[in-house]
Design an enzyme around this catalytic site. Structure first.
Site, PDB file in Angstrom:
ATOM      1  N   ASN A   9       0.869  -1.176   0.000  1.00  0.00           N
ATOM      2  CA  ASN A   9       0.000   0.000   0.000  1.00  0.00           C
ATOM      3  C   ASN A   9       0.908   1.230   0.000  1.00  0.00           C
ATOM      4  OD1 ASN A   9      -1.863   2.000   0.399  1.00  0.00           O
ATOM      5  ND2 ASN A   9      -2.446   1.366   2.468  1.00  0.00           N
ATOM      6  N   TRP A  10       1.085   1.809  -1.167  1.00  0.00           N
ATOM      7  CA  TRP A  10       2.002   2.955  -1.264  1.00  0.00           C
ATOM      8  C   TRP A  10       1.414   4.207  -0.630  1.00  0.00           C
ATOM      9  CZ3 TRP A  10       4.378   2.980  -6.944  1.00  0.00           C
ATOM     10  CH2 TRP A  10       5.141   1.811  -7.107  1.00  0.00           C
ATOM     11  N   LYS A  11       0.114   4.220  -0.405  1.00  0.00           N
ATOM     12  CA  LYS A  11      -0.565   5.421   0.122  1.00  0.00           C
ATOM     13  C   LYS A  11      -0.236   6.622  -0.763  1.00  0.00           C
ATOM     14  CE  LYS A  11      -0.494   3.345   4.670  1.00  0.00           C
ATOM     15  NZ  LYS A  11      -0.549   3.512   6.115  1.00  0.00           N
ATOM     16  N   HIS A  97      -9.835   1.538   4.034  1.00  0.00           N
ATOM     17  CA  HIS A  97      -8.626   1.701   4.844  1.00  0.00           C
ATOM     18  C   HIS A  97      -8.943   2.673   5.984  1.00  0.00           C
ATOM     19  CE1 HIS A  97      -4.643   2.821   6.125  1.00  0.00           C
ATOM     20  NE2 HIS A  97      -4.215   1.702   5.560  1.00  0.00           N
ATOM     21  N   GLU A  99      -7.442   5.067   7.150  1.00  0.00           N
ATOM     22  CA  GLU A  99      -7.183   6.486   6.831  1.00  0.00           C
ATOM     23  C   GLU A  99      -8.354   7.072   6.037  1.00  0.00           C
ATOM     24  OE1 GLU A  99      -3.345   5.709   5.093  1.00  0.00           O
ATOM     25  OE2 GLU A  99      -2.640   5.111   7.072  1.00  0.00           O
ATOM     26  N   GLU A 169      -6.482  -4.545  10.135  1.00  0.00           N
ATOM     27  CA  GLU A 169      -5.424  -3.584  10.441  1.00  0.00           C
ATOM     28  C   GLU A 169      -5.773  -2.821  11.716  1.00  0.00           C
ATOM     29  OE1 GLU A 169      -3.124  -2.496   6.608  1.00  0.00           O
ATOM     30  OE2 GLU A 169      -4.806  -1.141   6.804  1.00  0.00           O
ATOM     31  N   GLY A 175       1.646   2.355  10.861  1.00  0.00           N
ATOM     32  CA  GLY A 175       2.621   3.439  10.754  1.00  0.00           C
ATOM     33  C   GLY A 175       3.234   3.833  12.088  1.00  0.00           C
ATOM     34  N   SER A 215       2.483  -2.112  10.459  1.00  0.00           N
ATOM     35  CA  SER A 215       3.927  -2.206  10.737  1.00  0.00           C
ATOM     36  C   SER A 215       4.532  -3.574  10.408  1.00  0.00           C
ATOM     37  CB  SER A 215       4.230  -1.805  12.181  1.00  0.00           C
ATOM     38  OG  SER A 215       3.819  -0.467  12.419  1.00  0.00           O
ATOM     39  N   GLY A 236       2.372  -0.965   4.442  1.00  0.00           N
ATOM     40  CA  GLY A 236       2.558   0.431   4.066  1.00  0.00           C
ATOM     41  C   GLY A 236       4.032   0.775   3.966  1.00  0.00           C
ATOM     42  N   GLY A 237       4.590   1.313   5.044  1.00  0.00           N
ATOM     43  CA  GLY A 237       5.966   1.828   5.048  1.00  0.00           C
ATOM     44  C   GLY A 237       6.989   0.889   4.422  1.00  0.00           C
TER      45      GLY A 237
HETATM   46  P1  PGA Z   1       2.159   0.352   7.767  1.00  0.00           P
HETATM   47  O1  PGA Z   1       0.766   0.600   7.036  1.00  0.00           O
HETATM   48  O2  PGA Z   1       2.704  -0.935   7.241  1.00  0.00           O
HETATM   49  O3  PGA Z   1       3.011   1.531   7.397  1.00  0.00           O
HETATM   50  O4  PGA Z   1       1.874   0.272   9.232  1.00  0.00           O
HETATM   51  C1  PGA Z   1      -0.115  -0.454   6.786  1.00  0.00           C
HETATM   52  C2  PGA Z   1      -1.356   0.059   6.128  1.00  0.00           C
HETATM   53  O5  PGA Z   1      -1.827   1.135   6.514  1.00  0.00           O
HETATM   54  O6  PGA Z   1      -1.893  -0.559   5.191  1.00  0.00           O
END
Ligand code: PGA
Length: 253
Positions: A9-11, A97, A99, A169, A175, A215, A236-237
């Site tokens: 997930n590049w966001k 998601h 967010e 999640e 994050g 994470s 994500g990260g």
């Molecule tokens: P993260 O994000 O791996 O940076 O914690 C995961 C996500 O939000 O899909």
């Protein structure tokens, strides 16, 4: 065996050039996707065509959108329809998601509509659920997640549900560098599967891939993705670093 998926997930990160370089770097490293395993790249809308071109003809590798709109078409300036995604040949759409739920007020009902329209256009939803910290601290996470599933997914037929990938999640782990322990992840994934079994029967529930997100990185992927009810990760990260993401792909069961 259920599909095991490493989903990036590049966001809202990377320029087009950085995204191209990242995909090139990942594709050039050795990774072994077995028949039941997939790598999925959820890239920003403007990069979907680029990613689709780069990954064309690569076995078990797919492109995802990070969102879509719930209406078919029309005067919705700035939104992206499922028909547009389908016309690009996109396979997956990340929906709900945390967010999007938090910053864009996406409700369980809106997400139910998005799930429905995705399936109508043969796009496979990666449906995200998960509780905030206060809910976890109150130990009411099971009821919270059960409600998310019920209000966004339970209108589906069994056949439709089988096209959905679920991503659990916990918001407090996204994050933050703080992952759920593999025990906490397994416990919630098993709970989700039991909920699905109650509604759709165990045979159906057994076929649904449930990814863990929050994470995930190379250093913890083998432990977390090795849990019996964890069928991969939404990352994500660590998905922005080629070596990290390739290690996560290689950690799939
Ligand atoms: P993260 O994000 O791996 O940076 O914690 C995961 C996500 O939000 O899909």
């Amino acid at each position: 065996m259920r599909k095991q998926i490493a989903a990036a997930n590049w966001k809202m990160n990377l320029t087009l050039q950085q995204g191209e370089a990242l995909l090139d770097a990942i594709l050039s490293r050795p990774h072994s996707l077995k028949e039941n395993q997939q790598a999925v790249f959820a890239v920003p809308f403007p990069y979907l065509a680029m990613a689709q071109q780069k990954l064309a003809g690569k076995a078990n590798v797919f492109v995802a959108a990070q969102n879509c709109y719930s209406k078919k078409s029309g005067a919705y300036t700035g939104e992206v329809s499922v028909e547009m995604l389908q016309s690009l040949g996109i396979q997956y759409v990340v929906l709900g998601h945390s967010e999007r739920r938090e910053y864009f007020n996406e409700s369980n009902q809106l997400l139910a509509d998005k799930v429905t329209i995705c399936l109508a256009y043969q796009l496979l939803p990666i449906f995200c659920c998960g509780e905030p910290l206060a809910i976890r601290e109150a130990n009411t996470q099971n009821a919270y997640v059960a409600k998310q599933l019920e209000e966004s997914l339970y209108h589906l037929s069994a056949e439709q549900l089988q096209k959905v990938v679920i991503a659990y999640e916990p918001i407090w782990a996204i994050g933050t560098g703080k992952t759920a322990s593999s025990g906490q992840a397994q416990e919630m994934h098993a709970f989700i599967r039991r909920q699905l079994a109650e509604k759709y029967g165990a045979a159906i529930a057994d076929t649904i891939s449930i990814l863990y997100g929050g994470s995930v990185k190379a250093a913890n992927a083998v432990e977390i993705l090795g849990q019996p009810d964890v069928d991969g990760g939404l990352v994500g990260g660590a998905s922005l670093i080629a070596d990290e993401f390739v290690a996560i792909i290689n950690a799939l069961k």
